[in-house]
Design an enzyme around this catalytic site. Structure first.
Site, PDB file in Angstrom:
ATOM      1  N   ASN A 124       0.872  -1.180   0.000  1.00 19.49           N
ATOM      2  CA  ASN A 124       0.000   0.000   0.000  1.00 19.49           C
ATOM      3  C   ASN A 124       0.904   1.224   0.000  1.00 19.49           C
ATOM      4  OD1 ASN A 124      -1.770   2.060   0.563  1.00 19.49           O
ATOM      5  ND2 ASN A 124      -2.270   1.364   2.643  1.00 19.49           N
ATOM      6  N   TRP A 125       1.002   1.864  -1.161  1.00 24.89           N
ATOM      7  CA  TRP A 125       1.948   2.991  -1.289  1.00 24.89           C
ATOM      8  C   TRP A 125       1.385   4.283  -0.698  1.00 24.89           C
ATOM      9  CZ3 TRP A 125       3.910   2.166  -7.062  1.00 24.89           C
ATOM     10  CH2 TRP A 125       4.574   0.936  -7.122  1.00 24.89           C
ATOM     11  N   LYS A 126       0.145   4.262  -0.270  1.00 22.94           N
ATOM     12  CA  LYS A 126      -0.487   5.448   0.341  1.00 22.94           C
ATOM     13  C   LYS A 126      -0.276   6.677  -0.564  1.00 22.94           C
ATOM     14  CE  LYS A 126      -0.156   3.236   4.781  1.00 22.94           C
ATOM     15  NZ  LYS A 126      -0.039   3.333   6.226  1.00 22.94           N
ATOM     16  N   SER A 161       3.324  -2.215  10.336  1.00 24.44           N
ATOM     17  CA  SER A 161       4.772  -2.275  10.528  1.00 24.44           C
ATOM     18  C   SER A 161       5.385  -3.625  10.172  1.00 24.44           C
ATOM     19  CB  SER A 161       5.153  -1.861  11.957  1.00 24.44           C
ATOM     20  OG  SER A 161       4.748  -0.511  12.193  1.00 24.44           O
ATOM     21  N   HIS A 210      -9.484   1.241   4.855  1.00 18.82           N
ATOM     22  CA  HIS A 210      -8.209   1.378   5.583  1.00 18.82           C
ATOM     23  C   HIS A 210      -8.420   2.285   6.793  1.00 18.82           C
ATOM     24  CE1 HIS A 210      -4.133   2.557   6.541  1.00 18.82           C
ATOM     25  NE2 HIS A 210      -3.739   1.462   5.913  1.00 18.82           N
ATOM     26  N   GLY A 261       2.459   2.156  10.800  1.00 17.36           N
ATOM     27  CA  GLY A 261       3.425   3.236  10.643  1.00 17.36           C
ATOM     28  C   GLY A 261       4.136   3.617  11.923  1.00 17.36           C
ATOM     29  N   GLU A 311      -5.425  -5.038  10.650  1.00 19.28           N
ATOM     30  CA  GLU A 311      -4.385  -4.036  10.872  1.00 19.28           C
ATOM     31  C   GLU A 311      -4.663  -3.296  12.166  1.00 19.28           C
ATOM     32  OE1 GLU A 311      -2.390  -2.789   6.952  1.00 19.28           O
ATOM     33  OE2 GLU A 311      -4.177  -1.564   7.179  1.00 19.28           O
ATOM     34  N   GLY A 352       2.784  -1.152   4.309  1.00 16.87           N
ATOM     35  CA  GLY A 352       2.827   0.259   3.966  1.00 16.87           C
ATOM     36  C   GLY A 352       4.262   0.691   3.720  1.00 16.87           C
ATOM     37  N   GLY A 353       4.866   1.299   4.737  1.00 17.32           N
ATOM     38  CA  GLY A 353       6.190   1.910   4.602  1.00 17.32           C
ATOM     39  C   GLY A 353       7.210   1.021   3.913  1.00 17.32           C
ATOM     40  N   GLU A 373      -6.798   4.645   7.942  1.00 15.01           N
ATOM     41  CA  GLU A 373      -6.602   6.086   7.665  1.00 15.01           C
ATOM     42  C   GLU A 373      -7.839   6.683   7.013  1.00 15.01           C
ATOM     43  OE1 GLU A 373      -2.905   5.551   5.567  1.00 15.01           O
ATOM     44  OE2 GLU A 373      -1.949   4.976   7.452  1.00 15.01           O
TER      45      GLU A 373
END
Ligand code: PGA
Length: 254
Positions: free
Chosen positions: A13-15, A216, A99, A177, A171, A237-238, A101
């Protein structure tokens, strides 16, 4: 025995990161360096503006394309939104829905998540539906109430045959993150709870549901998480923004 449908799935997930050219470069690097095994499904979710170019960059590779969101209506006066059919048109096979967010910053509700899940499936997309508790919910001891409620909202729009082509991502919000990963044993408990809930509703078909862990996930903790019996992959993600590290997570999946 694990249900044969549950091939490991690693999704990046490149956000809200990367321009078109940066996205194309990252997609190429992931497809080149990852040495994706035949049993693992790999998915990347760039920003909307990069979907078309990334689709072209991924032609002939085993990496599939996902969007990060969609609207449940097919078309109309919904400024700023994109429909399921439009995502299919640009080459998406998957879409991330609900998600944390989106829930936290954009007011998404269980009801909206259910409508989006129905729209995605109606267009032939595989939804990756996110559930997860916040830190205060975990501390209050209501983790399973929260994720059970979130899961039920989405199961309500599915039938038994949909489970094999629907994905859930557990999640925990406090792990996203933050560098804090859930202990693999705690994650396994949550995944087993979610699977049991799906099986309570749909019987053995619940065994086909793939449940990813997210929060993470990194190259050095992926193997332990992925070894848990009810963890079928990862939503990353990251660490998905670095082709080398993401490649190591993919290889940890087998
Ligand atoms: P993270 O994000 O891997 O950076 O924690 C996961 C996610 O939000 O899907």
């Amino acid at each position: 025995m694990t249900h044969p449908n549950r091939r490991p799935l690693i999704a990046g997930n490149w956000k809200m990161h990367k321009t078109v050219s940066e996205s194309v470069a990252l997609a190429r690097a992931i497809a080149d360096t990852s040495r994706i095994g035949p049993r693992t499904d790999v998915v990347v979710a760039p920003v909307f503006t990069a979907l078309s170019a990334v689709k072209t960059a991924l032609e002939g590779t085993p990496v599939a394309l996902s969007a990060q969101n969609l609207h449940w209506e097919a078309q109309g006066a919904f400024t700023g939104e994109v429909s399921a059919a439009m995502l299919v048109d640009v080459g998406c096979r998957y879409v991330i829905i609900g998600h944390s967010e989106r829930r936290q910053y954009f007011g998404e509700t269980d009801d909206g998540v259910a409508k989006k899940t129905r729209a995605a499936r109606g267009a032939g997309l595989v939804p990756i539906v996110c559930v997860g508790e916040t830190l205060s919910e975990r501390e209050a001891g209501i983790t399973f109430d929260v994720i059970g409620r979130q899961l039920d909202a989405m199961l309500a729009v599915l039938d038994e045959s949909a489970l094999a082509t629907t994905v859930v991502a557990y999640e925990p919000v406090w792990a996203i993150g933050t560098g804090k990963t859930a202990k693999s044993s705690d994650a396994q408990l949550a995944h087993a709870f979610l699977r049991d809930r799906a099986k309570n509703k749909f019987g053995d078909a619940g065994d086909a549901l793939r449940i990813l862990y997210g929060g993470s996930v990194k190259a050095d903790n992926a193997a332990e998480l992925l070894a848990q019996p009810d963890i079928d992959g990862a939503l990353v993600g990251g660490a998905s923004l670095d082709a080398e590290g993401f490649g190591r997570i993919i290889r940890a999946a087998g």
